[in-house]
Scaffold this motif. Sequence first.
Motif, PDB file in Angstrom:
ATOM      1  N   ASP A   1       0.856  -1.183   0.000  1.00 58.18           N
ATOM      2  CA  ASP A   1       0.000   0.000   0.000  1.00 58.18           C
ATOM      3  C   ASP A   1       0.896   1.238   0.000  1.00 58.18           C
ATOM      4  N   LEU A   2       0.941   1.933  -1.132  1.00 59.15           N
ATOM      5  CA  LEU A   2       1.859   3.065  -1.264  1.00 59.15           C
ATOM      6  C   LEU A   2       1.508   4.206  -0.321  1.00 59.15           C
ATOM      7  N   SER A   3       0.218   4.383  -0.014  1.00 58.09           N
ATOM      8  CA  SER A   3      -0.161   5.453   0.907  1.00 58.09           C
ATOM      9  C   SER A   3       0.362   5.175   2.313  1.00 58.09           C
ATOM     10  N   VAL A   4       0.359   3.911   2.709  1.00 52.99           N
ATOM     11  CA  VAL A   4       0.928   3.540   4.010  1.00 52.99           C
ATOM     12  C   VAL A   4       2.434   3.794   4.012  1.00 52.99           C
ATOM     13  N   CYS A   5       3.090   3.463   2.921  1.00 50.98           N
ATOM     14  CA  CYS A   5       4.542   3.689   2.823  1.00 50.98           C
ATOM     15  C   CYS A   5       4.878   5.175   2.930  1.00 50.98           C
ATOM     16  N   GLU A   6       4.101   6.002   2.246  1.00 49.97           N
ATOM     17  CA  GLU A   6       4.355   7.440   2.294  1.00 49.97           C
ATOM     18  C   GLU A   6       4.172   7.978   3.713  1.00 49.97           C
ATOM     19  N   MET A   7       3.149   7.511   4.385  1.00 47.70           N
ATOM     20  CA  MET A   7       2.907   7.937   5.762  1.00 47.70           C
ATOM     21  C   MET A   7       4.056   7.511   6.674  1.00 47.70           C
ATOM     22  N   LEU A   8       4.474   6.238   6.546  1.00 38.35           N
ATOM     23  CA  LEU A   8       5.552   5.733   7.391  1.00 38.35           C
ATOM     24  C   LEU A   8       6.867   6.444   7.112  1.00 38.35           C
TER      25      LEU A   8
ATOM     26  N   ALA B   1       7.543 -13.877  14.384  1.00 37.15           N
ATOM     27  CA  ALA B   1       7.393 -12.427  14.508  1.00 37.15           C
ATOM     28  C   ALA B   1       7.541 -12.013  15.967  1.00 37.15           C
ATOM     29  N   ASP B   2       8.110 -10.824  16.191  1.00 36.73           N
ATOM     30  CA  ASP B   2       8.269 -10.306  17.545  1.00 36.73           C
ATOM     31  C   ASP B   2       7.047  -9.528  18.008  1.00 36.73           C
ATOM     32  N   ASP B   3       6.288  -9.010  17.080  1.00 36.31           N
ATOM     33  CA  ASP B   3       5.067  -8.297  17.419  1.00 36.31           C
ATOM     34  C   ASP B   3       4.171  -8.267  16.195  1.00 36.31           C
ATOM     35  N   TYR B   4       2.947  -7.785  16.397  1.00 37.22           N
ATOM     36  CA  TYR B   4       1.893  -7.906  15.405  1.00 37.22           C
ATOM     37  C   TYR B   4       1.059  -6.641  15.498  1.00 37.22           C
ATOM     38  N   VAL B   5       0.990  -5.854  14.418  1.00 40.62           N
ATOM     39  CA  VAL B   5       0.253  -4.591  14.424  1.00 40.62           C
ATOM     40  C   VAL B   5      -0.862  -4.673  13.389  1.00 40.62           C
ATOM     41  N   THR B   6      -2.097  -4.450  13.845  1.00 37.80           N
ATOM     42  CA  THR B   6      -3.237  -4.555  12.943  1.00 37.80           C
ATOM     43  C   THR B   6      -3.574  -3.210  12.312  1.00 37.80           C
ATOM     44  N   LYS B   7      -4.033  -3.272  11.077  1.00 43.23           N
ATOM     45  CA  LYS B   7      -4.455  -2.077  10.342  1.00 43.23           C
ATOM     46  C   LYS B   7      -5.929  -1.786  10.631  1.00 43.23           C
ATOM     47  N   PRO B   8      -6.307  -0.515  10.654  1.00 39.24           N
ATOM     48  CA  PRO B   8      -5.448   0.673  10.553  1.00 39.24           C
ATOM     49  C   PRO B   8      -4.676   0.892  11.846  1.00 39.24           C
ATOM     50  N   PHE B   9      -3.525   1.535  11.756  1.00 40.44           N
ATOM     51  CA  PHE B   9      -2.705   1.738  12.936  1.00 40.44           C
ATOM     52  C   PHE B   9      -2.115   3.146  12.911  1.00 40.44           C
ATOM     53  N   SER B  10      -1.683   3.593  14.051  1.00 41.86           N
ATOM     54  CA  SER B  10      -0.993   4.871  14.173  1.00 41.86           C
ATOM     55  C   SER B  10       0.499   4.662  13.960  1.00 41.86           C
TER      56      SER B  10
END
Length: 243
Positions: free
Chosen positions: A9-16, A94-103
């Motif tokens: 997801d390019l929008s997620v990449c830009e945000m990150l 995995a060391d952790d797991y982050v669900t979308k949407p996320f901050s």
Amino acid sequence: MKLLVAEDDLSVCEMLQMFFQKEQYETTFVHDGLSAKQRLEQEAWDFVILDWMLPGKDGISLCRDYRQNHDTPVILLTARDQEQDRILGLDLGADDYVTKPFSPMELIARMKAVLRRYKISPSAAEDSQDGSAEDSGGEDTESEFQTLKHKHVTIQLESRAVIIQGHTITNLTPKEFDLLCLFVRYPKKVFTREQLLESIWGYDYLGEERTVDVHIKRLRNKISVPDCSLIVTVWGVGYKLEE
């Protein structure tokens, strides 16, 4: 810190990218699983973030394959929020797991928490205990260069080498190593899941007690020897080292 992010997801990449720049992370973005696989195989990374549903090769497969030969911290990003999905991700390394949407700030906080856990030494884990642990039957010195011994297990702390019945175990993750050290230091003590979370993961860990069960299962599989369980379950309480 050299960081690889595999996210389609390019929008997620830009945000990150904006937030990672503020943290001064050296970040590389790839957008499919095959590109991620190539970069993981060809370069060394300080941290890896993988989206579960990548085209070409999914993030969970990448995590499983990468974990076989690397101890680099890995966080999974995914829209899948069922408990069995979280358990699968943790079970595969995995060391952790982050669900979308996320901050993005939550993701960075989780990354920093994971990095702190990777830096926890066996002596630090011991120091975080409440002092109620019993003395171990092995070598008893505060030096980090000591060798811990208990029956079938020998641990050389300086080199982080684990030897069980003459066989060197080379594929333990940092948390698995620290868990084993804690059990060997206190072979008579039964640790609850809460105590293990506090000692190995730290008070700021954002996960849950099921994380302990997943890591104990992985550790048991890696250190299993004939006719010896090593880490045993005390039903209704927690875990201990076999006496």
